[in-house]
Write a protein that holds these residues in place. Structure first.
Motif, PDB file in Angstrom:
ATOM      1  N   LYS A  22      12.134   3.029  -3.177  1.00 29.85           N
ATOM      2  CA  LYS A  22      10.935   3.382  -2.455  1.00 29.85           C
ATOM      3  C   LYS A  22       9.922   3.816  -3.450  1.00 29.85           C
ATOM      4  O   LYS A  22      10.239   4.459  -4.400  1.00 29.85           O
ATOM      5  CB  LYS A  22      11.213   4.520  -1.515  1.00 29.85           C
ATOM      6  CG  LYS A  22      11.375   5.767  -2.284  1.00 29.85           C
ATOM      7  CD  LYS A  22      12.260   6.650  -1.532  1.00 29.85           C
ATOM      8  CE  LYS A  22      13.013   7.569  -2.371  1.00 29.85           C
ATOM      9  NZ  LYS A  22      13.769   7.209  -3.360  1.00 29.85           N
ATOM     10  N   ASP A  23       8.727   3.435  -3.264  1.00 27.08           N
ATOM     11  CA  ASP A  23       7.749   3.993  -4.133  1.00 27.08           C
ATOM     12  C   ASP A  23       6.472   4.067  -3.444  1.00 27.08           C
ATOM     13  O   ASP A  23       6.327   3.812  -2.308  1.00 27.08           O
ATOM     14  CB  ASP A  23       7.639   3.223  -5.393  1.00 27.08           C
ATOM     15  CG  ASP A  23       7.690   1.799  -5.154  1.00 27.08           C
ATOM     16  OD1 ASP A  23       7.663   1.412  -4.030  1.00 27.08           O
ATOM     17  OD2 ASP A  23       7.775   1.088  -6.121  1.00 27.08           O
ATOM     18  N   SER A  24       5.574   4.460  -4.153  1.00 29.81           N
ATOM     19  CA  SER A  24       4.429   4.948  -3.568  1.00 29.81           C
ATOM     20  C   SER A  24       3.392   3.985  -3.400  1.00 29.81           C
ATOM     21  O   SER A  24       2.918   3.412  -4.285  1.00 29.81           O
ATOM     22  CB  SER A  24       3.811   5.720  -4.567  1.00 29.81           C
ATOM     23  OG  SER A  24       2.601   5.178  -4.737  1.00 29.81           O
ATOM     24  N   GLU A  25       3.013   3.819  -2.257  1.00 26.27           N
ATOM     25  CA  GLU A  25       1.958   2.881  -2.134  1.00 26.27           C
ATOM     26  C   GLU A  25       0.863   3.499  -1.375  1.00 26.27           C
ATOM     27  O   GLU A  25       0.906   4.568  -0.917  1.00 26.27           O
ATOM     28  CB  GLU A  25       2.419   1.697  -1.388  1.00 26.27           C
ATOM     29  CG  GLU A  25       3.743   1.313  -1.737  1.00 26.27           C
ATOM     30  CD  GLU A  25       4.032   1.196  -3.153  1.00 26.27           C
ATOM     31  OE1 GLU A  25       4.256   0.146  -3.505  1.00 26.27           O
ATOM     32  OE2 GLU A  25       4.063   2.087  -3.955  1.00 26.27           O
ATOM     33  N   GLY A  26      -0.112   2.737  -1.163  1.00 23.09           N
ATOM     34  CA  GLY A  26      -1.121   3.112  -0.251  1.00 23.09           C
ATOM     35  C   GLY A  26      -1.964   4.207  -0.762  1.00 23.09           C
ATOM     36  O   GLY A  26      -2.293   4.285  -1.890  1.00 23.09           O
ATOM     37  N   LEU A 450       3.385  -6.964   0.259  1.00 23.45           N
ATOM     38  CA  LEU A 450       3.575  -7.855  -0.891  1.00 23.45           C
ATOM     39  C   LEU A 450       4.153  -7.090  -2.085  1.00 23.45           C
ATOM     40  O   LEU A 450       5.035  -7.572  -2.793  1.00 23.45           O
ATOM     41  CB  LEU A 450       2.238  -8.502  -1.289  1.00 23.45           C
ATOM     42  CG  LEU A 450       1.710  -9.587  -0.352  1.00 23.45           C
ATOM     43  CD1 LEU A 450       0.223  -9.833  -0.595  1.00 23.45           C
ATOM     44  CD2 LEU A 450       2.497 -10.890  -0.531  1.00 23.45           C
ATOM     45  N   HIS A 451       3.622  -5.918  -2.306  1.00 23.60           N
ATOM     46  CA  HIS A 451       4.083  -5.081  -3.416  1.00 23.60           C
ATOM     47  C   HIS A 451       5.580  -4.783  -3.266  1.00 23.60           C
ATOM     48  O   HIS A 451       6.345  -4.945  -4.214  1.00 23.60           O
ATOM     49  CB  HIS A 451       3.253  -3.791  -3.425  1.00 23.60           C
ATOM     50  CG  HIS A 451       3.693  -2.745  -4.403  1.00 23.60           C
ATOM     51  ND1 HIS A 451       2.903  -2.317  -5.449  1.00 23.60           N
ATOM     52  CD2 HIS A 451       4.827  -2.012  -4.489  1.00 23.60           C
ATOM     53  CE1 HIS A 451       3.534  -1.381  -6.135  1.00 23.60           C
ATOM     54  NE2 HIS A 451       4.708  -1.175  -5.573  1.00 23.60           N
ATOM     55  N   GLU A 452       5.964  -4.367  -2.070  1.00 22.49           N
ATOM     56  CA  GLU A 452       7.354  -3.938  -1.858  1.00 22.49           C
ATOM     57  C   GLU A 452       8.324  -5.102  -1.768  1.00 22.49           C
ATOM     58  O   GLU A 452       9.361  -5.107  -2.419  1.00 22.49           O
ATOM     59  CB  GLU A 452       7.454  -3.122  -0.551  1.00 22.49           C
ATOM     60  CG  GLU A 452       6.687  -1.821  -0.568  1.00 22.49           C
ATOM     61  CD  GLU A 452       7.288  -0.789  -1.511  1.00 22.49           C
ATOM     62  OE1 GLU A 452       8.402  -1.004  -2.016  1.00 22.49           O
ATOM     63  OE2 GLU A 452       6.630   0.226  -1.749  1.00 22.49           O
ATOM     64  N   VAL A 453       7.982  -6.060  -0.904  1.00 23.65           N
ATOM     65  CA  VAL A 453       8.947  -7.103  -0.580  1.00 23.65           C
ATOM     66  C   VAL A 453       9.005  -8.170  -1.665  1.00 23.65           C
ATOM     67  O   VAL A 453      10.075  -8.627  -2.046  1.00 23.65           O
ATOM     68  CB  VAL A 453       8.603  -7.748   0.786  1.00 23.65           C
ATOM     69  CG1 VAL A 453       9.602  -8.843   1.132  1.00 23.65           C
ATOM     70  CG2 VAL A 453       8.580  -6.685   1.874  1.00 23.65           C
ATOM     71  N   GLY A 455       6.787  -8.122  -4.784  1.00 18.40           N
ATOM     72  CA  GLY A 455       6.490  -7.628  -6.126  1.00 18.40           C
ATOM     73  C   GLY A 455       7.694  -7.056  -6.850  1.00 18.40           C
ATOM     74  O   GLY A 455       8.044  -7.503  -7.950  1.00 18.40           O
ATOM     75  N   HIS A 456       8.335  -6.069  -6.249  1.00 15.99           N
ATOM     76  CA  HIS A 456       9.466  -5.444  -6.938  1.00 15.99           C
ATOM     77  C   HIS A 456      10.659  -6.382  -7.064  1.00 15.99           C
ATOM     78  O   HIS A 456      11.528  -6.186  -7.903  1.00 15.99           O
ATOM     79  CB  HIS A 456       9.882  -4.151  -6.242  1.00 15.99           C
ATOM     80  CG  HIS A 456       8.964  -3.002  -6.554  1.00 15.99           C
ATOM     81  ND1 HIS A 456       8.642  -2.640  -7.831  1.00 15.99           N
ATOM     82  CD2 HIS A 456       8.279  -2.154  -5.739  1.00 15.99           C
ATOM     83  CE1 HIS A 456       7.812  -1.600  -7.805  1.00 15.99           C
ATOM     84  NE2 HIS A 456       7.568  -1.295  -6.548  1.00 15.99           N
ATOM     85  N   ALA A 457      10.708  -7.412  -6.201  1.00 13.43           N
ATOM     86  CA  ALA A 457      11.843  -8.340  -6.246  1.00 13.43           C
ATOM     87  C   ALA A 457      11.656  -9.412  -7.313  1.00 13.43           C
ATOM     88  O   ALA A 457      12.609 -10.051  -7.739  1.00 13.43           O
ATOM     89  CB  ALA A 457      12.012  -8.999  -4.877  1.00 13.43           C
ATOM     90  N   GLU A 480       6.018  -0.946 -14.099  1.00 16.50           N
ATOM     91  CA  GLU A 480       6.665  -1.569 -12.945  1.00 16.50           C
ATOM     92  C   GLU A 480       5.754  -1.516 -11.717  1.00 16.50           C
ATOM     93  O   GLU A 480       5.622  -2.487 -10.974  1.00 16.50           O
ATOM     94  CB  GLU A 480       8.004  -0.880 -12.657  1.00 16.50           C
ATOM     95  CG  GLU A 480       8.728  -1.370 -11.413  1.00 16.50           C
ATOM     96  CD  GLU A 480       9.096  -2.856 -11.462  1.00 16.50           C
ATOM     97  OE1 GLU A 480       9.035  -3.471 -12.542  1.00 16.50           O
ATOM     98  OE2 GLU A 480       9.426  -3.412 -10.389  1.00 16.50           O
ATOM     99  N   GLU A 481       5.102  -0.380 -11.513  1.00 16.08           N
ATOM    100  CA  GLU A 481       4.172  -0.292 -10.385  1.00 16.08           C
ATOM    101  C   GLU A 481       2.991  -1.231 -10.598  1.00 16.08           C
ATOM    102  O   GLU A 481       2.504  -1.864  -9.658  1.00 16.08           O
ATOM    103  CB  GLU A 481       3.680   1.149 -10.200  1.00 16.08           C
ATOM    104  CG  GLU A 481       4.758   2.113  -9.738  1.00 16.08           C
ATOM    105  CD  GLU A 481       5.565   1.584  -8.574  1.00 16.08           C
ATOM    106  OE1 GLU A 481       4.966   1.051  -7.619  1.00 16.08           O
ATOM    107  OE2 GLU A 481       6.796   1.653  -8.613  1.00 16.08           O
ATOM    108  N   GLY A 482       2.529  -1.331 -11.838  1.00 13.20           N
ATOM    109  CA  GLY A 482       1.434  -2.253 -12.141  1.00 13.20           C
ATOM    110  C   GLY A 482       1.839  -3.692 -11.860  1.00 13.20           C
ATOM    111  O   GLY A 482       1.087  -4.471 -11.270  1.00 13.20           O
TER     112      GLY A 482
HETATM  113 ZN    ZN Z   1       6.151   0.158  -6.045  1.00 12.38          ZN
END
Ligand code: ZN
Length: 675
Positions: A22-26, A450-453, A455-457, A480-482
């Motif tokens: 989980k990370d921070s978005e939004g 997009l970031h979660e599903v 991007g991180h994958a 990684e967040e970038g």
């Molecule tokens: Zn993230």
């Protein structure tokens, strides 16, 4: 340690501990004022803002599901008094007296004194007690003792002189949770978890004597009790349970939980609820662990909840849990959006700008759950977390897993609560502002998905390269967040999303680009104090991305820095070229990760993401300040109203959205006073 609290500065500065998936978005990426006619912010006083939230999807529930949500919210509310008493031993007496005054006082309510009195009362309601919900300092009344005594008398309110003395003496019980060891962690704290004369070393010694240090699956010692000194002078735990301390409220909670078991969606959910009831009856912490395991395993169904003595932040030595409850409904729209994107995850991987040898051949989307809150109580209300990751016991997490959710409608309400003035202030034209108002919300949600599903994958390491934590070290999480942001930014302007039916046109992508750039280069700086560098990973990545594309596109004027009437703006001139730049940076950041190129990663973050332009920062702070928006937000809960037939059976449950904080607090005081 598993909850994400939000502190808002104008717009939500959404802070997530970025652990695991989980990370921070939004937060700042995009948000809009709603075009619909729903009033998000109802009032503002002191440093607080009162916000409302909608419960999307409630009407899609079956009757039994609606009943389940209703029963669980009632269970949650029934324990509300517990939080008040846990926070401070005189809180309930104070609250009841204040409510008597607000209800009964027939004198002049148009004076400055009365206004100050009401601000004081509302701050106490907001904090579940006389100490600030965040800073933990006792509130100072901005009216005289004489005025207050007059109110008490005129309203025939019940409060002891001893307690009134405390309210007006800033030196007594000044801090609810004191972390300054010199004062003594317990002696310096006013929380009601311990008798006042008990010291930290005594408590530690007590638990040392009863703990089995070799137990790999220890219970959560002290989680559900108050510690007192008994007649023999020894320490003793007084357990919170149906026939123990707080029994009046706990029995009510149990009654509603029982009704909930009758309409549970499935067996695992029912079993968990039954164990929770058992725990409340017996106070047995082994049952609490059994419950948590059952709760973690109950993953089917559209409804979920937390209820219990959970987080230990307000115990200065971290044993005792405050009471709280959050009822959650699956976010059907977000789930559908995630599912649609996840179904095409290989297409996104294949069409990405990253090097072919850095692409996964068989990519699997990351699962990420968004829920909508239907009601909150105890320590989760009115101030609320924006995400929940439980349970807390490490051995249960390791052996049985955990649940991590983002509270979607709360995040959205926060976004809607702060933005209107901010957009007018930081965007140069009405055209841009109205596009953000129309499309920004969807743009933000798509970015998150997009970031979660995707991007991180996405992406893979080259053979023999270590994990990013090993190779990129302290820059790994910002990079990684970038990287995940860049995947989202690259695709949010892709016609593929229109083809998939998740967005109507590219205006959505443009709105996301506008907010991302202006946030990364300007708006997010309002969270920093003058002179500070950027430390937090998400903020670093956003500035890194925005300032890199600004610099690389300078020659072609892709993003233009405009000074107008003494104000600075960053204006996107060419969205297609900006997309190409995002794609180039994505390729590079993926390369850094895939090859473990520490030097290149360090240079990206240090050169673009850390240092703050002092002039711009000062300007941002000044412009943000002029918007006069309270830094903390909290929520009025919706009210669930059962519709019954002649036989008294529930035939439907309706959601109402009250807009008067004071009235809601008075209603709660009347309806849920069980201690
Ligand atoms: Zn993230």
């Amino acid at each position: 340690m598993k909850k994400f609290l939000v502190l808002i500065f104008l717009l939500p500065a959404i802070m997530w501990a970025c652990q695991d998936v989980k990370d921070s978005e939004g937060g700042d990426s995009a948000s809009t004022t709603s075009t619909e006619d729903f009033k998000y912010v109802t009032e503002q006083f002191a440093d607080l803002k009162i916000i409302r939230y909608k419960v999307p999807g409630f009407d899609k529930l079956s009757l039994d599901q609606k009943k389940l949500v209703y029963y669980l919210t009632q269970a949650g509310m029934s324990g509300r008094d517990i939080t008040w008493d846990q926070n401070y031993r005189h809180n309930l007496e104070v609250r009841k007296a204040l409510e008597q005054i607000v209800n009964n006082y027939e004198g002049d309510r148009n004076t400055e004194d009365w206004t100050n009195f009401m601000t004081y009362v509302k701050r106490i309601w907001f904090s579940n007690g006389i100490h600030h919900h965040y800073a933990k300092n006792k509130f100072n009344p901005e009216f005289s003792r004489e005025y207050f005594d007059g109110l008490v008398e005129a309203a025939s309110a019940t409060i002891s002189t001893e307690v009134v003395d405390i309210l007006f003496d800033p030196s007594v019980d000044a801090k609810m949770v004191n972390l300054d060891t010199e004062k003594g962690l317990l002696k310096g704290s006013a929380t009601n978890y311990y008798d006042p004369d008990i010291t930290e070393p005594e408590v530690v010694a007590y638990y040392q004597s009863i703990m089995d240090k070799n137990d790999p699956e220890p219970i959560s010692y002290g989680l559900n009790s108050k510690m007192i000194r008994n007649e023999k002078g020894e320490l003793e735990e007084v357990v919170w349970k149906a026939d123990g301390l707080y029994g009046g409220a706990i029995s009510e909670v149990i009654g509603w939980l029982k009704k909930a078991t009758e309409v549970a969606e499935n067996e695992p959910q029912r079993k968990a609820l039954e164990l929770l009831i058992e725990f409340y009856k017996t106070g047995d912490l082994n049952t609490w662990d059994e419950y948590n395991i059952a709760w973690v395993q109950a993953t089917e169904g559209d409804i979920d909840y937390i209820n219990g003595f959970i987080e230990v932040y307000d115990d200065p030595i971290g044993y005792r849990g405050y009471y709280e409850s959050v009822i959650q409904i699956n976010d059907f729209d977000a789930s559908e959006r995630m599912a649609t994107l996840a179904a095409d995850v290989q297409w996104f991987e294949d069409n990405s700008t990253i090097q072919d040898d850095h692409k996964k051949k068989d990519v699997v989307g990351v699962s990420y759950k968004v829920v909508n809150v239907a009601g909150e109580a105890g320590a989760s209300s009115p101030s609320t977390p924006i995400g929940v990751n439980l349970p807390n016991a490490n051995w249960i997490r390791a052996k049985h897993g955990s649940k991590s959710v983002s509270l979607g409608n709360i995040v959205e309400a926060y976004s809607n609560a702060g933005s209107s003035g901010l957009y007018d202030e930081f965007f140069i034209s009405d055209e841009i502002v109205s596009r953000i108002k129309e499309h920004g919300n969807l743009g933000s949600k798509l970015h998150t998905a997009l970031h979660e599903v995707i991007g991180h994958a996405s992406g893979q390491l080259e053979p023999g390269v270590g994990t990013p934590k090993e190779t990129l070290k302290n820059y790994s999480s910002a990079l990684e967040e970038g990287r995940a942001d860049l995947v989202a930014l690259y695709y949010v302007m892709d016609p593929k999303l229109i083809e998939l039916g998740v967005m109507p046109n590219l205006e959505v992508g443009k709105a996301e680009y506008d907010t991302y750039i202006t946030n990364g280069l300007m708006m997010q700086l309002r969270r920093l104090n003058p002179g500070e560098d950027i430390e937090e990973s998400h903020m670093r990545n956003r500035q890194m991305v925005a300032s890199w594309v600004y610099e690389k596109g300078k020659e072609e004027n892709v993003i233009e820095r405009v000074e107008q009437d003494g104000k600075t703006y960053f204006v996107v001139n060419d969205y297609e070229k900006l997309r190409v730049l995002f794609g180039q940076l994505l390729r590079e950041v993926q390369r850094v990760k895939s090859m473990g190129d520490y030097e290149a990663g360090k240079n990206l973050i240090e050169n673009y993401g850390v240092k703050v332009d002092q002039e711009i920062h000062a300007e941002v702070l000044k412009r943000a300040e002029s918007l006069n928006s309270a830094p903390y937000g909290g929520f009025i809960n919706p009210v669930l109203v059962p519709v019954t037939n002649d036989a008294g059976e529930i035939t439907d449950v309706k959601v109402e959205y009250p807009d008067d904080f004071t009235q809601q607090m008075l209603d709660y005081g009347e309806k849920y006073s069980f201690l």
